[in-house]
Design an enzyme around this catalytic site. Sequence first.
Site, PDB file in Angstrom:
ATOM      1  CG  HIS A 116     -29.358 -11.876 -20.056  1.00 17.09           C
ATOM      2  ND1 HIS A 116     -28.386 -11.327 -19.237  1.00 17.09           N
ATOM      3  CD2 HIS A 116     -29.981 -12.815 -19.302  1.00 17.09           C
ATOM      4  CE1 HIS A 116     -28.426 -11.927 -18.059  1.00 17.09           C
ATOM      5  NE2 HIS A 116     -29.380 -12.828 -18.069  1.00 17.09           N
ATOM      6  CG  ASP A 146     -26.497  -8.486 -20.062  1.00 22.15           C
ATOM      7  OD1 ASP A 146     -27.520  -8.377 -20.755  1.00 22.15           O
ATOM      8  OD2 ASP A 146     -26.344  -9.382 -19.212  1.00 22.15           O
ATOM      9  CB  SER A 219     -30.032 -12.440 -14.866  1.00 23.05           C
ATOM     10  OG  SER A 219     -29.150 -13.496 -15.094  1.00 23.05           O
TER      11      SER A 219
END
Length: 471
Positions: A116, A146, A219
């Site tokens: 992402h 992911d 992230s």
Amino acid sequence: MNRMLKKTNVLAISFLMFFSTLASAVDLPDFTELVESASPAVVNISTEQTSNNNSNKSKQLSPEAEELNEFFRHFFGQKPFGQGGQQHPAPQQRQRNSLGSGFIVSKDGYVLTNNHVIDGADVIHVRLNDRREYIATLVGTDPRTDLALLKIEATDLPTVNMGDSDKLKAGQWVLAIGSPFGFDYTVTAGIVSALGRNLPSDNYVPFIQTDVAINPGNSGGPLFNLEGEVVGINSQIYTRSGGFMGVSFAIPSNLVMSVVEQLKSDGKVSRAWLGVIIQDINNDLAESFGLERPAGALVSRVLPDSPAERSGLQAGDIILEFGDEVIEHSAELPYRVGGMKAGDKVKTLIYRDGREKTLTLTLDARPDDPQLLTQTQQEQNRLGMSVTDLSADEAGKLNIEGGVVITQVLGGNAARNGLQQGDVITMLNSQAVKNVGSFSQIVKELPNNRSVPMRVIRDGYPMFIPFKMTE
């Protein structure tokens, strides 16, 4: 004399407090060496993306607002800025930056991050600890976990040491390095809160839950154990405010490395597929099936023309062991199946009709878009419940030929019509319900916003209720 005693007591208490504080300090880990050795392999990732938006009411957002928008879009499917909680599009093509983290896994320039972070990017920038910057090539992505693998043209780079996430235990210290809100090389620490977490948005990854402070920009960054080994990739948080609330999730390193190898060789990930819809088992279900305690994955439906159907699995079977792995919770099964290859034969211990039985399951490659599974999920969402076939033993006790039992009430139409978990549906819209297949066909033909008769058996007693399907 009393004064001397008081002074002695004060001194004694002071010494006790000092040594207690010293002992506590000794027990706490010192992360300085770990941070110094690991930081050079952690990178900052930013992206450029061209947007074709033509609204005249739009305005340019600040980098901070844009970054937080990316965070909200990933975790909530919405954007908080602009009217009605939505970001206004820009009047012309523009470049926008998405900030995240990553880490180097090989000296020749392979870099790992979250999918992402780079999703939809036209250009990916990787900035190293020494401020060197490279434009990365996207090797491959795996949206299901992911993960994304990048490649930069450099040699003799610092790398992380990968650890064994299966050795993690709740309560162990862990540390994250990343760029929250663009603040490069921020270090946060905490403990492993739980293992094998299954999130509603993803039933494949057995997430590591931690209380490490993770925010937008973390992230894709690494999660280290005290030995300086990467045991996970920070990926998601649970929040009601948009910021850190003490619950963070990381992708286990063992799953990560199995994905990396396929991305390196093929640019994509191929997984095995079983073709079942499963659910967890609570105390009531365990008792109803005759299990001593809740354990395993309950098969609520076997998809037609699937490996499960061809291998003899049935709705109502409880998968207790898959290969050499004990299945305690249903969330463990997708991860184990996904780690296999098409054509693998796996001995599987199931519980059926009060007895344990061993089947050999032959797995297929997972379809890119398993349409039947999607249809089943849509059907469950429309009804607000999940059902499974009534076992022969249960049908005999109720003196009926067939039916479906409600295994879970999710809300929606089922809740509005007063249905409960454990209800047995034997008739709907004046048609007999024999099994899940016939039930699904009847549901497809139900009229909207008009009540039809439904016959259910609850606690051994049959009754008719009016069932109204609303969109």
